[in-house]
Design a protein around this motif. Structure first.
Motif, PDB file in Angstrom:
ATOM      1  N   ALA A  37     -16.374   8.837  23.031  1.00 27.38           N
ATOM      2  CA  ALA A  37     -14.931   8.729  23.256  1.00 27.38           C
ATOM      3  C   ALA A  37     -14.609   7.464  24.050  1.00 27.38           C
ATOM      4  CB  ALA A  37     -14.420   9.972  23.982  1.00 27.38           C
ATOM      5  N   ASP A  38     -15.472   7.139  25.017  1.00 28.70           N
ATOM      6  CA  ASP A  38     -15.263   5.914  25.786  1.00 28.70           C
ATOM      7  C   ASP A  38     -15.386   4.673  24.899  1.00 28.70           C
ATOM      8  OD1 ASP A  38     -14.787   7.261  28.140  1.00 28.70           O
ATOM      9  OD2 ASP A  38     -16.855   7.056  28.884  1.00 28.70           O
ATOM     10  N   CYS A  39     -16.267   4.735  23.914  1.00 29.31           N
ATOM     11  CA  CYS A  39     -16.418   3.608  22.976  1.00 29.31           C
ATOM     12  C   CYS A  39     -15.081   3.329  22.274  1.00 29.31           C
ATOM     13  CB  CYS A  39     -17.478   3.914  21.918  1.00 29.31           C
ATOM     14  SG  CYS A  39     -19.168   4.053  22.550  1.00 29.31           S
ATOM     15  N   CYS A  40     -14.361   4.391  21.976  1.00 28.91           N
ATOM     16  CA  CYS A  40     -13.104   4.258  21.234  1.00 28.91           C
ATOM     17  C   CYS A  40     -11.954   3.798  22.124  1.00 28.91           C
ATOM     18  CB  CYS A  40     -12.749   5.589  20.571  1.00 28.91           C
ATOM     19  SG  CYS A  40     -13.971   6.099  19.347  1.00 28.91           S
ATOM     20  N   HIS A  51     -18.965   1.261  16.297  1.00 27.30           N
ATOM     21  CA  HIS A  51     -20.026   2.028  15.615  1.00 27.30           C
ATOM     22  C   HIS A  51     -21.360   1.893  16.348  1.00 27.30           C
ATOM     23  CE1 HIS A  51     -17.929   3.593  12.099  1.00 27.30           C
ATOM     24  NE2 HIS A  51     -17.260   2.452  12.074  1.00 27.30           N
ATOM     25  N   ARG A  52     -21.680   0.681  16.769  1.00 23.06           N
ATOM     26  CA  ARG A  52     -22.929   0.472  17.511  1.00 23.06           C
ATOM     27  C   ARG A  52     -22.897   1.206  18.844  1.00 23.06           C
ATOM     28  NH1 ARG A  52     -22.691  -4.494  15.020  1.00 23.06           N
ATOM     29  NH2 ARG A  52     -21.497  -5.470  16.678  1.00 23.06           N
ATOM     30  N   VAL A  54     -21.185   3.940  19.539  1.00 24.60           N
ATOM     31  CA  VAL A  54     -21.316   5.372  19.257  1.00 24.60           C
ATOM     32  C   VAL A  54     -22.773   5.714  18.919  1.00 24.60           C
ATOM     33  CG1 VAL A  54     -20.672   7.206  17.631  1.00 24.60           C
ATOM     34  CG2 VAL A  54     -18.908   5.702  18.583  1.00 24.60           C
ATOM     35  N   GLU A  55     -23.429   4.860  18.159  1.00 23.46           N
ATOM     36  CA  GLU A  55     -24.844   5.092  17.822  1.00 23.46           C
ATOM     37  C   GLU A  55     -25.715   5.095  19.079  1.00 23.46           C
ATOM     38  OE1 GLU A  55     -25.932   2.204  14.879  1.00 23.46           O
ATOM     39  OE2 GLU A  55     -24.755   3.198  13.314  1.00 23.46           O
ATOM     40  N   ARG A  56     -25.428   4.185  20.013  1.00 25.05           N
ATOM     41  CA  ARG A  56     -26.164   4.177  21.283  1.00 25.05           C
ATOM     42  C   ARG A  56     -25.932   5.474  22.050  1.00 25.05           C
ATOM     43  NH1 ARG A  56     -24.457  -1.125  21.431  1.00 25.05           N
ATOM     44  NH2 ARG A  56     -22.749  -0.630  22.844  1.00 25.05           N
ATOM     45  N   CYS A  57     -24.727   5.988  21.974  1.00 28.34           N
ATOM     46  CA  CYS A  57     -24.402   7.243  22.657  1.00 28.34           C
ATOM     47  C   CYS A  57     -25.156   8.422  22.031  1.00 28.34           C
ATOM     48  CB  CYS A  57     -22.897   7.521  22.587  1.00 28.34           C
ATOM     49  SG  CYS A  57     -21.872   6.334  23.477  1.00 28.34           S
ATOM     50  N   GLN A  58     -25.339   8.361  20.734  1.00 29.99           N
ATOM     51  CA  GLN A  58     -25.985   9.458  20.014  1.00 29.99           C
ATOM     52  C   GLN A  58     -27.502   9.464  20.173  1.00 29.99           C
ATOM     53  OE1 GLN A  58     -24.534   8.608  16.078  1.00 29.99           O
ATOM     54  NE2 GLN A  58     -22.762   9.958  16.304  1.00 29.99           N
ATOM     55  N   ALA A  59     -28.090   8.324  20.453  1.00 30.91           N
ATOM     56  CA  ALA A  59     -29.551   8.190  20.457  1.00 30.91           C
ATOM     57  C   ALA A  59     -30.260   9.181  21.398  1.00 30.91           C
ATOM     58  CB  ALA A  59     -29.957   6.756  20.776  1.00 30.91           C
TER      59      ALA A  59
END
Length: 141
Positions: A37-40, A51-52, A54-59
């Motif tokens: 959410a912070d990425c957005c 997108h990158r 969010v991907e870092r957040c998901q890792a």
């Protein structure tokens, strides 16, 4: 009897998964979603940057989920190997001239052995839970 053992295994695994989820994975998932959410929030980022981010957040969450999944697969493999060993022991006793009475006896031996496998492996789940907890507590995930 074997159905009851199978049900005990399934219920124990379900309880195990729910415990790991409640005590560990949900924290990771919450952090992942807050991070995403912070990425957005950053309107200066491009779509690709978001997108990158969010991907870092998901890792970290994905690593934690993969670790738990691999431990569960290892548990299920151990259980399966144990039951296959029971099956092999019975197969070694059966020949082309084995009587129906002996076959029934051997089926009973197999079932007893398989039930023991289920019970033995279910008893290992608390130790596996401790191992997973230690990995999370150590920050390894």
């Amino acid at each position: 009897m074997a159905e009851q053992a199978q049900s005990r295994v399934q219920n124990a695994i379900k309880d195990f998964i729910n415990t790991v989820d409640r005590q560990h994975l949900r924290k990771h998932e919450r952090q992942m979603h807050l991070c995403a959410a912070d990425c957005c929030n950053d309107i200066d980022m491009t779509v690709d940057d978001v997108h990158r981010c969010v991907e870092r957040c998901q890792a970290p969450t994905q690593r934690a989920q993969q670790y738990v999944q691999s431990e569960l697969e290892r548990f299920q493999d151990m259980l399966q190997r144990c039951v296959l060993q029971c099956q092999d022991e019975v197969k070694d006793k059966v020949g082309p001239n084995t009587s129906e009475a002996d076959i029934r006896k051997y089926r009973g031996e197999f079932e007893t052995c398989a039930i023991a496998c289920c019970d033995k492996n279910v008893a290992k789940l608390p130790g596996l839970l401790d191992k997973i907890k230690a990995s999370f507590d150590a920050g390894a995930l």
